[in-house]
Design an enzyme around this catalytic site. Structure first.
Site, mmCIF file in Angstrom:
data_model
loop_
_atom_site.group_PDB
_atom_site.id
_atom_site.type_symbol
_atom_site.label_atom_id
_atom_site.label_comp_id
_atom_site.label_asym_id
_atom_site.label_seq_id
_atom_site.Cartn_x
_atom_site.Cartn_y
_atom_site.Cartn_z
ATOM 1 N N CYS A 17 -71.515 102.061 100.782
ATOM 2 C CA CYS A 17 -71.685 103.531 100.289
ATOM 3 C C CYS A 17 -73.151 104.304 100.167
ATOM 4 O O CYS A 17 -74.213 103.543 99.884
ATOM 5 C CB CYS A 17 -71.614 102.641 98.792
ATOM 6 S SG CYS A 17 -71.885 104.090 97.205
ATOM 7 N N CYS A 68 -69.104 110.330 103.032
ATOM 8 C CA CYS A 68 -68.823 109.621 102.603
ATOM 9 C C CYS A 68 -68.221 108.051 102.465
ATOM 10 O O CYS A 68 -67.360 109.336 103.664
ATOM 11 C CB CYS A 68 -68.235 110.225 101.504
ATOM 12 S SG CYS A 68 -67.838 109.224 99.647
ATOM 13 N N THR A 69 -68.332 106.625 102.947
ATOM 14 C CA THR A 69 -67.222 106.172 103.257
ATOM 15 C C THR A 69 -66.126 106.820 103.378
ATOM 16 O O THR A 69 -64.903 106.245 103.971
ATOM 17 C CB THR A 69 -67.557 104.786 103.026
ATOM 18 O OG1 THR A 69 -67.409 105.220 101.617
ATOM 19 C CG2 THR A 69 -68.979 104.453 103.620
#
Length: 296
Positions: A76, A202-203
């Site tokens: 994250c 962002c993942t």
């Protein structure tokens, strides 16, 4: 104490970190993994730093105490920015890998010198990201775009039909948000003055790749962090002597783990149905891998 047979812990605010777990599984197929989605508190990108840091510490402690993890991947960007240094100080014996938007790889990739960066507001407004950008500001022209609501929309989209190239930008929530933020950034392409590289900070965002690709065109390069994070995790485990050894003496093909523990456990603090849908859709893992936990 953790052994080489102990699992690797991975956590994110929700299901987005499954994109990192996918790369970890590809790089280390014989390892065991425990993934924790803090979906009851997602998305972190719209929370304050103090809250995110507190959750990061609590989840790290939980994974160490309950699962005896031998390493932790903070999958994250927001949690990495808010708490990675504190977690390193609190757990100096734990191999730890965090994420940050892949600005340096983007610099190596761009031909036009114009790079787009998308991420959560928490990541892009963090001191850690600001320091990184300040150190590289004279090396390219960056357009930085917070994407409020996009990570949360990706979470909600896991139960919808999969997006394909033919229906990428439509009336869906994720498609509408991608369109709004990409159009706000300016021109993408390979001509002078256009952004030819887009950093997915962002993942969750790799799971809207089709929507983004339909908007920026076929020639723009996407940069995300799953693969380099997997390589770094493997390097740290090798250096610590904790990489799982499953080859027969004298060589041969890798052997599957023989202990009773499942190779992948997926945990969530939120609705298990969301994690089950994401695991089946993105990792082809069965629902029985998933369960609900409480992490105070």
């Amino acid at each position: 104490m953790p052994q080489s047979s102990s699992p690797i812990g991975v956590f994110d605010s929700g299901v987005g970190g499954l994109s990192v777990l996918r790369m970890l599984l590809a790089a280390m197929p014989n390892e065991r993994f425990v993934y924790l989605a803090d979906s009851a508190n997602a998305p972190y990108g719209e929370r304050g730093d103090a809250f995110v840091a507190a959750r990061t510490h609590a989840i790290t402690q939980y994974l160490r105490e309950k699962h005896d993890i031998k390493a932790l991947v903070v999958a994250c960007n927001t949690a990495t920015a808010a708490a990675i240094h504190e977690v390193r100080s609190s757990h100096p014996d734990l191999p730890l890998v965090g994420l940050e938007p892949a600005i340096k790889p983007a610099l190596a990739a761009t031909k036009t010198g114009h790079v787009g960066v998308i991420g959560t507001r928490g990541t892009l407004s963090s001191a850690k990201f600001g320091k990184l950008m300040a150190s590289l500001a004279d090396q390219a022209h960056f357009v930085v775009q917070p994407c409020d609501g996009l990570a949360h929309a990706v979470e909600r989209s896991v139960t919808l039909p999969p997006t394909t190239a033919s229906n990428a930008v439509n009336c869906t929530e994720t498609g509408a948000l991608c369109e709004r933020y990409v159009h706000a950034m300016g021109p993408f392409g390979t001509a002078a003055g256009q952004m030819d590289t887009l950093v997915l900070g962002c993942t969750h965002y790799i799971f809207v790749e089709h929507e983004l690709r339909a908007l920026v065109g076929p020639d723009v390069r996407f940069i995300e962090t799953g693969e380099p994070v997997a390589r770094q995790t493997r390097r740290l485990l090798e250096a610590a002597g904790l990489l799982r050894q499953t080859q027969q003496d004298g060589g041969g093909e890798p052997q599957a783990p023989t202990d009773a523990a499942p190779p992948v456990q997926l945990l969530t603090t939120g609705p298990v149905s969301m994690l089950e849908a994401a695991a089946q859709r993105w990792l082809q893992l069965p629902a029985r891998c998933c369960s609900t936990v409480s992490v105070p």
